[in-house]
Write an enzyme that holds these catalytic residues in place. Structure first.
Site, PDB file in Angstrom:
ATOM      1  N   ASP A  55       0.816  -1.217   0.000  1.00  6.98           N
ATOM      2  CA  ASP A  55       0.000   0.000   0.000  1.00  6.98           C
ATOM      3  C   ASP A  55       0.854   1.274   0.000  1.00  6.98           C
ATOM      4  O   ASP A  55       0.682   2.161   0.846  1.00  6.98           O
ATOM      5  CB  ASP A  55      -0.940   0.026   1.214  1.00  6.98           C
ATOM      6  CG  ASP A  55      -1.749  -1.248   1.363  1.00  6.98           C
ATOM      7  OD1 ASP A  55      -2.118  -1.832   0.328  1.00  6.98           O
ATOM      8  OD2 ASP A  55      -1.996  -1.666   2.513  1.00  6.98           O
ATOM      9  N   GLU A 233     -11.228  -1.540  -4.660  1.00  6.66           N
ATOM     10  CA  GLU A 233     -10.639  -0.822  -3.534  1.00  6.66           C
ATOM     11  C   GLU A 233      -9.536   0.115  -4.014  1.00  6.66           C
ATOM     12  O   GLU A 233      -9.268   0.229  -5.214  1.00  6.66           O
ATOM     13  CB  GLU A 233     -10.089  -1.802  -2.496  1.00  6.66           C
ATOM     14  CG  GLU A 233      -8.942  -2.667  -2.988  1.00  6.66           C
ATOM     15  CD  GLU A 233      -8.469  -3.685  -1.955  1.00  6.66           C
ATOM     16  OE1 GLU A 233      -9.171  -3.899  -0.948  1.00  6.66           O
ATOM     17  OE2 GLU A 233      -7.386  -4.267  -2.155  1.00  6.66           O
TER      18      GLU A 233
END
Length: 364
Positions: A55, A233
């Protein structure tokens, strides 16, 4: 009487001849495997930037870059002017959660933004409660604030949970501005405590820590390449030079090699709060490339080169198949261009351990 050397002398002679031919021979057919050229650190770098970094996120302020990624138990920042040289940098821990409580565990995907003269970090966290299938069911979005000029200094204070009227499981929050209005975008579940389809939502913001009204669902998995895990997402917005708005998101489960980037395009003069004004691309815009050592590329961000002449994308990917959502995911960056129709062209994931020209204008 003829004398002959004994076996020991013959063995010595053969050994010297072997060493001589191995050291002296210039014919390439007699040499071992060719060693790849060593990258010139003054002009090139290689992906991945770090061995681990799920991430990844970059926020650019002029020629200064702030980098972060999921650390799980804390939030840290790296301040640098050479984003391609992250391996030479170290994190500064800027915030550590309390030992217990609703935002004490599983800190995921922090994002740093500078809004209205202050710094904000948006992150997902929970209390550690899990469903029978292992899903962390109480994730919500939270936001920190810092008034210091440099976000690696000063004091970070928790402003609280950032949630719409329909308060449900939420991760991967980000912000963007369009026509003078701020918006919050994130990934969430439709129901309560019900692991299943992850959808991307949007809401207006009245300030950096408060949403206005309820959430609106923008996209959910619909194409075959999004269905391996039923996930949308990691939404991130980027605009081209003409101001056209694109939302790049991750689709399919991060636990699969089907994980890839997709694209929504806002219609000209469209309303970001109207799902019908967003057009979904039918195919991924960045996907697994086994030959280049990039499996499940996703969770992206954007920045420009220090001199402002190049556009770059940052994302994570696994170096081998079937590694899933763990710390083997590593951050990679690559330059991208724009097509004639104004859409971004990310190409293929760049090959690992191959020299790439550093962002234009980086301090050498």
């Amino acid at each position: 009487m003829e004398t002959r050397p004994n076996n020991r002398n013959w063995l010595l002679l053969i050994g010297w001849v072997f060493l001589f031919t191995q050291c002296k021979g210039s014919d390439e057919s007699n040499q071992g495997p060719v060693t790849p050229p060593t990258p010139d650190a003054a002009t090139t770098f290689t992906n991945p930037l770090l061995i681990s970094g799920p991430d990844p996120w970059v926020y650019q302020q002029g020629q200064t870059y702030y980098y972060t990624h999921t650390l799980g138990d804390r939030i840290g920042l790296i301040k640098t002017q050479t984003i391609s040289q992250l391996k030479n940098e170290r994190f500064t821990t800027v915030w550590t959660p309390p030992a217990t409580g609703p935002y004490s565990k599983n800190l995921w995907a922090p994002e740093l933004h500078h809004l209205n003269g202050k710094w904000y970090i948006y992150f997902a966290a929970d209390d550690g409660t899990q469903a029978s299938n292992g899903a962390d069911i109480n994730h919500r979005m939270y936001v920190l604030e810092n008034e210091a000029a440099d976000p690696t200094t000063g004091t970070w204070t928790l402003k609280g949970k950032i949630a719409p009227t329909t308060d449900r499981w939420a991760i991967d929050g980000s912000v963007f501005e369009h026509n003078g209005q701020m918006y919050f975008i994130w990934s969430g579940w439709q129901g309560s405590n019900d692991p299943g389809i992850q959808q991307i939502y949007i809401a207006k913001m009245t300030n950096p820590w408060t949403l206005e009204g309820d959430r609106v669902m923008l996209t959910r998995p619909t194409f075959d390449w999004e269905m391996n895990g039923l996930v949308n997402e990691g939404p991130e917005v980027i605009k081209n030079a003409a101001g056209k708005v694109f939302l790049i998101y991750s689709a399919s489960g991060c636990w699969t090699d089907s994980y890839a980037l997709g694209r929504l395009t806002l219609r000209d003069n469209g309303n970001p709060m109207n799902p019908d004004d967003w057009i979904k691309a039918p195919t991924p815009v960045l996907a697994t490339n086994a030959d280049n050592g990039a499996f499940g590329p996703g969770h992206n961000g954007f920045f420009k080169s220090p001199d402002g002449t190049e556009d770059w994308i940052i994302y994570h990917a696994n170096p081998a198949p079937n590694l899933g959502c763990n710390n083997s995911r590593s951050p990679r960056i690559q330059k991208f261009t724009w097509r004639a129709d104004g859409t971004p062209d990310f190409g293929q994931p760049v090959k690992v351990n191959t020299p790439v020209a550093r962002p234009s204008g980086e301090v050498k």
